[in-house]
Design a protein around this motif. Structure first.
Motif, PDB file in Angstrom:
ATOM      1  N   ALA A   4      31.884  48.310  54.631  1.00 40.40           N
ATOM      2  CA  ALA A   4      31.689  49.741  54.886  1.00 40.40           C
ATOM      3  C   ALA A   4      31.329  50.468  53.591  1.00 40.40           C
ATOM      4  O   ALA A   4      30.459  51.338  53.593  1.00 40.40           O
ATOM      5  CB  ALA A   4      32.941  50.339  55.502  1.00 40.40           C
ATOM      6  N   ALA A   5      31.995  50.107  52.499  1.00 37.81           N
ATOM      7  CA  ALA A   5      31.676  50.728  51.208  1.00 37.81           C
ATOM      8  C   ALA A   5      30.259  50.374  50.770  1.00 37.81           C
ATOM      9  O   ALA A   5      29.532  51.229  50.244  1.00 37.81           O
ATOM     10  CB  ALA A   5      32.688  50.298  50.164  1.00 37.81           C
ATOM     11  N   ALA A   6      29.858  49.144  50.989  1.00 41.31           N
ATOM     12  CA  ALA A   6      28.496  48.732  50.625  1.00 41.31           C
ATOM     13  C   ALA A   6      27.458  49.474  51.472  1.00 41.31           C
ATOM     14  O   ALA A   6      26.397  49.874  50.955  1.00 41.31           O
ATOM     15  CB  ALA A   6      28.344  47.225  50.799  1.00 41.31           C
ATOM     16  N   LEU A   7      27.755  49.664  52.752  1.00 42.60           N
ATOM     17  CA  LEU A   7      26.836  50.403  53.613  1.00 42.60           C
ATOM     18  C   LEU A   7      26.735  51.863  53.187  1.00 42.60           C
ATOM     19  O   LEU A   7      25.642  52.443  53.185  1.00 42.60           O
ATOM     20  CB  LEU A   7      27.279  50.302  55.072  1.00 42.60           C
ATOM     21  N   LEU A   8      27.856  52.464  52.816  1.00 43.01           N
ATOM     22  CA  LEU A   8      27.814  53.851  52.340  1.00 43.01           C
ATOM     23  C   LEU A   8      27.058  53.970  51.019  1.00 43.01           C
ATOM     24  O   LEU A   8      26.335  54.941  50.791  1.00 43.01           O
ATOM     25  CB  LEU A   8      29.230  54.402  52.203  1.00 43.01           C
ATOM     26  N   TYR A   9      27.231  52.984  50.142  1.00 42.16           N
ATOM     27  CA  TYR A   9      26.490  52.980  48.882  1.00 42.16           C
ATOM     28  C   TYR A   9      24.988  52.861  49.145  1.00 42.16           C
ATOM     29  O   TYR A   9      24.185  53.594  48.559  1.00 42.16           O
ATOM     30  CB  TYR A   9      26.970  51.832  47.992  1.00 42.16           C
ATOM     31  N   ALA A  10      24.616  51.959  50.051  1.00 44.08           N
ATOM     32  CA  ALA A  10      23.197  51.806  50.396  1.00 44.08           C
ATOM     33  C   ALA A  10      22.659  53.074  51.045  1.00 44.08           C
ATOM     34  O   ALA A  10      21.502  53.457  50.800  1.00 44.08           O
ATOM     35  CB  ALA A  10      23.021  50.613  51.331  1.00 44.08           C
ATOM     36  N   CYS A  11      23.497  53.742  51.822  1.00 42.67           N
ATOM     37  CA  CYS A  11      23.107  55.004  52.442  1.00 42.67           C
ATOM     38  C   CYS A  11      22.826  56.059  51.375  1.00 42.67           C
ATOM     39  O   CYS A  11      21.844  56.793  51.461  1.00 42.67           O
ATOM     40  CB  CYS A  11      24.213  55.460  53.381  1.00 42.67           C
ATOM     41  N   ALA A  12      23.689  56.137  50.372  1.00 41.67           N
ATOM     42  CA  ALA A  12      23.502  57.119  49.303  1.00 41.67           C
ATOM     43  C   ALA A  12      22.239  56.834  48.488  1.00 41.67           C
ATOM     44  O   ALA A  12      21.495  57.757  48.137  1.00 41.67           O
ATOM     45  CB  ALA A  12      24.723  57.141  48.405  1.00 41.67           C
ATOM     46  N   VAL A  13      21.994  55.573  48.196  1.00 44.03           N
ATOM     47  CA  VAL A  13      20.798  55.204  47.428  1.00 44.03           C
ATOM     48  C   VAL A  13      19.540  55.506  48.235  1.00 44.03           C
ATOM     49  O   VAL A  13      18.559  56.050  47.703  1.00 44.03           O
ATOM     50  CB  VAL A  13      20.856  53.722  47.023  1.00 44.03           C
ATOM     51  N   THR A  14      19.577  55.194  49.523  1.00 41.79           N
ATOM     52  CA  THR A  14      18.430  55.485  50.383  1.00 41.79           C
ATOM     53  C   THR A  14      18.192  56.983  50.490  1.00 41.79           C
ATOM     54  O   THR A  14      17.048  57.451  50.482  1.00 41.79           O
ATOM     55  CB  THR A  14      18.646  54.871  51.772  1.00 41.79           C
ATOM     56  N   LEU A  16      18.893  59.140  48.225  1.00 37.74           N
ATOM     57  CA  LEU A  16      18.324  59.553  46.940  1.00 37.74           C
ATOM     58  C   LEU A  16      16.813  59.334  46.922  1.00 37.74           C
ATOM     59  O   LEU A  16      16.056  60.211  46.496  1.00 37.74           O
ATOM     60  CB  LEU A  16      18.996  58.786  45.803  1.00 37.74           C
ATOM     61  N   PHE A  17      16.386  58.181  47.415  1.00 35.02           N
ATOM     62  CA  PHE A  17      14.947  57.918  47.470  1.00 35.02           C
ATOM     63  C   PHE A  17      14.258  58.843  48.474  1.00 35.02           C
ATOM     64  O   PHE A  17      13.134  59.270  48.250  1.00 35.02           O
ATOM     65  CB  PHE A  17      14.675  56.456  47.821  1.00 35.02           C
ATOM     66  N   LEU A  26       5.187  59.275  56.084  1.00 36.21           N
ATOM     67  CA  LEU A  26       5.853  58.344  56.977  1.00 36.21           C
ATOM     68  C   LEU A  26       7.011  57.651  56.262  1.00 36.21           C
ATOM     69  O   LEU A  26       8.017  57.300  56.894  1.00 36.21           O
ATOM     70  CB  LEU A  26       4.847  57.319  57.495  1.00 36.21           C
ATOM     71  N   LEU A  27       6.894  57.481  54.957  1.00 33.82           N
ATOM     72  CA  LEU A  27       7.966  56.865  54.174  1.00 33.82           C
ATOM     73  C   LEU A  27       9.239  57.696  54.251  1.00 33.82           C
ATOM     74  O   LEU A  27      10.336  57.160  54.401  1.00 33.82           O
ATOM     75  CB  LEU A  27       7.532  56.706  52.714  1.00 33.82           C
ATOM     76  N   TRP A  28       9.116  59.013  54.187  1.00 33.93           N
ATOM     77  CA  TRP A  28      10.291  59.882  54.261  1.00 33.93           C
ATOM     78  C   TRP A  28      10.981  59.722  55.606  1.00 33.93           C
ATOM     79  O   TRP A  28      12.207  59.619  55.687  1.00 33.93           O
ATOM     80  CB  TRP A  28       9.891  61.344  54.050  1.00 33.93           C
ATOM     81  N   ALA A  29      10.219  59.688  56.678  1.00 39.02           N
ATOM     82  CA  ALA A  29      10.800  59.531  58.012  1.00 39.02           C
ATOM     83  C   ALA A  29      11.525  58.193  58.125  1.00 39.02           C
ATOM     84  O   ALA A  29      12.620  58.118  58.694  1.00 39.02           O
ATOM     85  CB  ALA A  29       9.712  59.641  59.068  1.00 39.02           C
ATOM     86  N   PHE A  30      10.937  57.146  57.586  1.00 39.64           N
ATOM     87  CA  PHE A  30      11.583  55.837  57.621  1.00 39.64           C
ATOM     88  C   PHE A  30      12.870  55.838  56.809  1.00 39.64           C
ATOM     89  O   PHE A  30      13.886  55.274  57.246  1.00 39.64           O
ATOM     90  CB  PHE A  30      10.629  54.757  57.093  1.00 39.64           C
ATOM     91  N   LEU A  31      12.861  56.468  55.635  1.00 38.27           N
ATOM     92  CA  LEU A  31      14.062  56.505  54.799  1.00 38.27           C
ATOM     93  C   LEU A  31      15.172  57.321  55.451  1.00 38.27           C
ATOM     94  O   LEU A  31      16.346  56.940  55.389  1.00 38.27           O
ATOM     95  CB  LEU A  31      13.722  57.063  53.410  1.00 38.27           C
ATOM     96  N   VAL A  32      14.825  58.423  56.080  1.00 37.85           N
ATOM     97  CA  VAL A  32      15.839  59.223  56.777  1.00 37.85           C
ATOM     98  C   VAL A  32      16.415  58.435  57.949  1.00 37.85           C
ATOM     99  O   VAL A  32      17.633  58.449  58.177  1.00 37.85           O
ATOM    100  CB  VAL A  32      15.238  60.563  57.239  1.00 37.85           C
ATOM    101  N   TRP A  33      15.572  57.725  58.653  1.00 35.53           N
ATOM    102  CA  TRP A  33      16.043  56.871  59.743  1.00 35.53           C
ATOM    103  C   TRP A  33      16.991  55.802  59.205  1.00 35.53           C
ATOM    104  O   TRP A  33      18.043  55.532  59.804  1.00 35.53           O
ATOM    105  CB  TRP A  33      14.844  56.234  60.441  1.00 35.53           C
ATOM    106  N   ALA A  34      16.664  55.224  58.055  1.00 34.44           N
ATOM    107  CA  ALA A  34      17.513  54.198  57.447  1.00 34.44           C
ATOM    108  C   ALA A  34      18.860  54.788  57.017  1.00 34.44           C
ATOM    109  O   ALA A  34      19.898  54.128  57.142  1.00 34.44           O
ATOM    110  CB  ALA A  34      16.799  53.566  56.255  1.00 34.44           C
TER     111      ALA A  34
END
Length: 57
Positions: A4-14, A16-17, A26-34
Motif C-alpha cells: 500500500a505504501a509503494a502504491l501511494l508512493y507511485a501515485c504521488a510520483v505519477t 508529480l509528472f 493525451l499523456l496528462w489524461a493517461f497519468l491522471v487515470w494512473a
C-alpha cells in the motif's frame, strides 16, 4: 502494508509528472487515470489488510 505504501508512493510520483504535463495532451489524461487507479489500489490493499481474519499463532 508495504504494498500500500509503494502504491501511494507511485501515485504521488505519477501525480508529480501529471502536474508537469500539458492538460490538453493525451499523456496528462493517461497519468491522471494512473493516479486514480494507483490510489484505489492502495485503498483496497489497506482495506484487505485491516479486514483480514486473525491468524492463530
Amino acid at each position: 502494508m508495504r504494498l500500500a505504501a509503494a502504491l501511494l508512493y507511485a501515485c504521488a510520483v505519477t501525480a508529480l509528472f501529471a502536474s508537469a504535463a500539458d492538460r490538453t495532451s493525451l499523456l496528462w489524461a493517461f497519468l491522471v487515470w494512473a493516479v486514480v487507479v494507483l490510489f484505489v489500489g492502495a485503498l483496497l490493499r489497506v482495506h484487505a489488510v485491516v479486514n483480514a481474519p486473525e491468524v492463530d499463532r
